[in-house]
Design a protein around this motif. Sequence first.
Motif, mmCIF file in Angstrom:
data_model
loop_
_atom_site.group_PDB
_atom_site.id
_atom_site.type_symbol
_atom_site.label_atom_id
_atom_site.label_comp_id
_atom_site.label_asym_id
_atom_site.label_seq_id
_atom_site.Cartn_x
_atom_site.Cartn_y
_atom_site.Cartn_z
ATOM 1 N N ALA A 152 1.402 5.650 -14.220
ATOM 2 C CA ALA A 152 1.011 4.327 -13.732
ATOM 3 C C ALA A 152 2.091 3.287 -14.002
ATOM 4 O O ALA A 152 2.333 2.414 -13.185
ATOM 5 C CB ALA A 152 -0.291 3.907 -14.379
ATOM 6 N N THR A 153 2.726 3.370 -15.190
ATOM 7 C CA THR A 153 3.654 2.304 -15.550
ATOM 8 C C THR A 153 5.083 2.591 -15.113
ATOM 9 O O THR A 153 5.916 1.696 -15.105
ATOM 10 C CB THR A 153 3.645 2.063 -17.061
ATOM 11 O OG1 THR A 153 3.760 3.330 -17.703
ATOM 12 C CG2 THR A 153 2.365 1.389 -17.492
ATOM 13 N N SER A 159 8.208 3.178 -12.658
ATOM 14 C CA SER A 159 8.495 2.588 -11.375
ATOM 15 C C SER A 159 9.817 3.112 -10.859
ATOM 16 O O SER A 159 10.850 2.983 -11.512
ATOM 17 C CB SER A 159 8.551 1.067 -11.521
ATOM 18 O OG SER A 159 9.179 0.509 -10.398
ATOM 19 N N GLU A 171 0.821 -1.204 0.000
ATOM 20 C CA GLU A 171 0.000 0.000 0.000
ATOM 21 C C GLU A 171 0.858 1.258 0.000
ATOM 22 O O GLU A 171 0.512 2.264 -0.635
ATOM 23 C CB GLU A 171 -0.946 -0.028 1.200
ATOM 24 C CG GLU A 171 -2.091 -1.008 0.944
ATOM 25 C CD GLU A 171 -2.812 -1.430 2.200
ATOM 26 O OE1 GLU A 171 -2.532 -0.852 3.268
ATOM 27 O OE2 GLU A 171 -3.657 -2.334 2.114
ATOM 28 N N ILE A 188 3.363 1.712 -9.038
ATOM 29 C CA ILE A 188 2.305 0.709 -9.186
ATOM 30 C C ILE A 188 2.864 -0.687 -9.498
ATOM 31 O O ILE A 188 2.415 -1.661 -8.910
ATOM 32 C CB ILE A 188 1.288 1.121 -10.273
ATOM 33 C CG1 ILE A 188 0.902 2.576 -10.110
ATOM 34 C CG2 ILE A 188 0.073 0.220 -10.258
ATOM 35 C CD1 ILE A 188 -0.076 2.864 -9.051
ATOM 36 N N TYR A 243 2.029 1.722 -3.479
ATOM 37 C CA TYR A 243 0.931 2.225 -4.320
ATOM 38 C C TYR A 243 0.776 3.720 -4.109
ATOM 39 O O TYR A 243 0.610 4.485 -5.062
ATOM 40 C CB TYR A 243 -0.361 1.493 -3.964
ATOM 41 C CG TYR A 243 -1.498 1.778 -4.918
ATOM 42 C CD1 TYR A 243 -1.639 1.037 -6.078
ATOM 43 C CD2 TYR A 243 -2.399 2.797 -4.664
ATOM 44 C CE1 TYR A 243 -2.656 1.298 -6.970
ATOM 45 C CE2 TYR A 243 -3.424 3.068 -5.548
ATOM 46 C CZ TYR A 243 -3.555 2.313 -6.699
ATOM 47 O OH TYR A 243 -4.562 2.590 -7.582
ATOM 48 N N GLY A 248 -6.094 -4.931 -3.686
ATOM 49 C CA GLY A 248 -4.912 -4.254 -4.202
ATOM 50 C C GLY A 248 -4.541 -4.750 -5.585
ATOM 51 O O GLY A 248 -4.234 -3.956 -6.476
ATOM 52 N N CYS A 300 -4.378 -2.347 -8.896
ATOM 53 C CA CYS A 300 -3.160 -2.184 -9.697
ATOM 54 C C CYS A 300 -3.378 -2.697 -11.112
ATOM 55 O O CYS A 300 -3.019 -2.028 -12.086
ATOM 56 C CB CYS A 300 -2.002 -2.954 -9.070
ATOM 57 S SG CYS A 300 -1.516 -2.344 -7.481
ATOM 58 N N ALA A 345 3.997 -2.143 -6.316
ATOM 59 C CA ALA A 345 2.847 -2.411 -5.442
ATOM 60 C C ALA A 345 2.170 -3.708 -5.861
ATOM 61 O O ALA A 345 1.822 -4.543 -5.021
ATOM 62 C CB ALA A 345 1.867 -1.253 -5.504
ATOM 63 N N LEU A 346 2.015 -3.893 -7.184
ATOM 64 C CA LEU A 346 1.368 -5.113 -7.682
ATOM 65 C C LEU A 346 2.141 -6.350 -7.221
ATOM 66 O O LEU A 346 1.549 -7.337 -6.770
ATOM 67 C CB LEU A 346 1.277 -5.065 -9.206
ATOM 68 C CG LEU A 346 0.693 -6.320 -9.863
ATOM 69 C CD1 LEU A 346 -0.736 -6.551 -9.404
ATOM 70 C CD2 LEU A 346 0.733 -6.223 -11.376
ATOM 71 N N ARG A 349 -5.514 -0.366 -13.138
ATOM 72 C CA ARG A 349 -4.799 0.864 -13.473
ATOM 73 C C ARG A 349 -3.772 0.602 -14.584
ATOM 74 O O ARG A 349 -3.643 1.378 -15.535
ATOM 75 C CB ARG A 349 -4.106 1.369 -12.218
ATOM 76 C CG ARG A 349 -3.371 2.646 -12.426
ATOM 77 C CD ARG A 349 -3.835 3.720 -11.494
ATOM 78 N NE ARG A 349 -3.230 4.970 -11.868
ATOM 79 C CZ ARG A 349 -2.782 5.854 -10.990
ATOM 80 N NH1 ARG A 349 -2.902 5.613 -9.714
ATOM 81 N NH2 ARG A 349 -2.246 6.971 -11.412
ATOM 82 N N LEU A 350 -3.050 -0.513 -14.466
ATOM 83 C CA LEU A 350 -2.013 -0.814 -15.450
ATOM 84 C C LEU A 350 -2.630 -1.175 -16.793
ATOM 85 O O LEU A 350 -2.156 -0.750 -17.842
ATOM 86 C CB LEU A 350 -1.123 -1.956 -14.952
ATOM 87 C CG LEU A 350 -0.227 -1.589 -13.769
ATOM 88 C CD1 LEU A 350 0.471 -2.818 -13.226
ATOM 89 C CD2 LEU A 350 0.805 -0.548 -14.195
#
Lengths: 314, 254
Positions: A246-247, A249, A192, A200, A195, A226, A230, A203-204, A233-234
């Motif tokens: 979103a993508t 990292s 979390e 993301i 995230y 969760g 994720c 987080a995934l 969103r992705l």
Amino acid sequence: MGMSVDSYANVLAEYRTRNIRASEDVLKKGIFILERNGLGKLGSEAWPFLEQLALAALDLGRLDIANECISRLDKQFVGSPRVECLQGIRLEFKGAYDDALAMYQAILEVDPQIPYAIWKRKISVLRQSGKIKHAVDELITYLDAFYTDPEAWLELADIYASMSLYLQSLSSLSHVLLLIPQNPFYVLQAAETAYTALDIPLALKFFLRSVEMVPEGGASTRGWYGVKLCARRLLSSLPTSLDAVATSSASETPLPSAHHLALLDQLATERLLAAYSTSSPSSAASKTASVSASLAGSVAADAREVLIRWLQGK
Amino acid sequence: MILVGVLRHYVTLLLNSPPKKQTLAAIREQRGLVRSQVLRATSTNSPLPPHYYRALSSHLIQSFTLGTYLKDGPPSNNPDAPKPGPVNPLSDPGAMEGMMDGMKKQMVMMVPQMVIMGWINFFFQGFVLIKLPFPLTLGFKSMMQRGIETQDMDVRWVSSLSWYFLNLFGLNGLFRLILGTENAADSTQDMSALPFVGTPGAPAGPQDYVKLFATEKDNLEFAEGQYSWVGDGVERRVLEQWGMVPSPGKPKSA
């Protein structure tokens, strides 16, 4: 009567060895023992009992009981750091943070051996009285020596998160993960935090790890939520890669393939629906049916409705 | 004898010195190793993503190289400085104290026993104290009749010195009842603990942290080679767990 003093004392000793707080129960049983003058019967166990009771009394605002316990302890152990710690907590309870802080400071300066319990109290007082920067500095110095204290790392992560420093919070949590790799709740917390820090893909991975550890029940529902969040969103950003936020990292975590993402999205939806449908049979089973059961059933049905709407949304 | 045992227990309690106090720097030095051990313990299936693992690992390697965790600061690079040889345990006052402590306890154990034994030997030598109510084979003769050189006396007669030894060991249960399990009067401790050899709990002497950190640095580099993140391929494992993709062995469909 003697029987129950004994049995209560046993329960309280059990709480102490297993480090269970249960303040209300401790207070109830402790007062019972005090009123029947059971202290003598406890023998040398009386002192840890008084310490436990004092903390429970402070938890529940019974200053009178706490005072009695602490004064008895103070008479027995003059100048003991453990009693001083209790007195400091009593000051904190009264809101006299500066006094408590001065007291802890004095003990820490005099004692070359590191009374780490008092050090931790000092950090906690610093945080409560709003001196966050000072608290963080102290906490980092503390952790530099006492690395293996997951409680302190969690506290540091919490302070960072409260200041919206999510990446720093995640770094602190990474030490907790190293120290206690088997607890799914810390993995969830890391997920979390990642995230919220807008990492993301990472987080995934953490969410997936938590549902791998606990596939059903317990921590898993939150984990599947969760995964769903994720994955959705992705997926929505994948074909065009328009949603660079979103993508991207910060930790350069690779994305799963689009095919796997779609499957994960589908799986998370199934698991969530299953999680909410398994909670409804309990109301169906109790058809003998009090009003509260049917009420609980309808609340569960409502929750399911909301969930389905959320799952279908984009 | 019971009184002597009780007395011994309390004298030992008095002689117990409080645990040695440590400075913050010393604690930090000791626990510096724990950090890398914690990191290494899970390195083949680490909960940390590569980004975080590498950062931690390289930070630790760097501090071990520079010696930032050493109590007395990083070692000087001056080649003329005298090389610290293996530390002599007798020169460290802290270690000396620990040794003296062990010896003091041993003395408390030994002195009363020697006194009582000498006393019994002096006054009751050659006395037969009791007769056992059951017969015994000849093999027990040397155990039961210590101090009496009589060839053909029945083994059931017990000499004073043997009776003393039997009591010495038989009283342990009684001491445990009076003083609790961790009492110092227990004479089996005398037998198991040799003087000058520390008990298992005692610190094993001063350690050369410079060398320990150097070894740990190598270990860390080795662990980094073995590192893999538990999150690698976790999506595949979860999907397999729920039967969404075929289990391993079959070619990947995606």
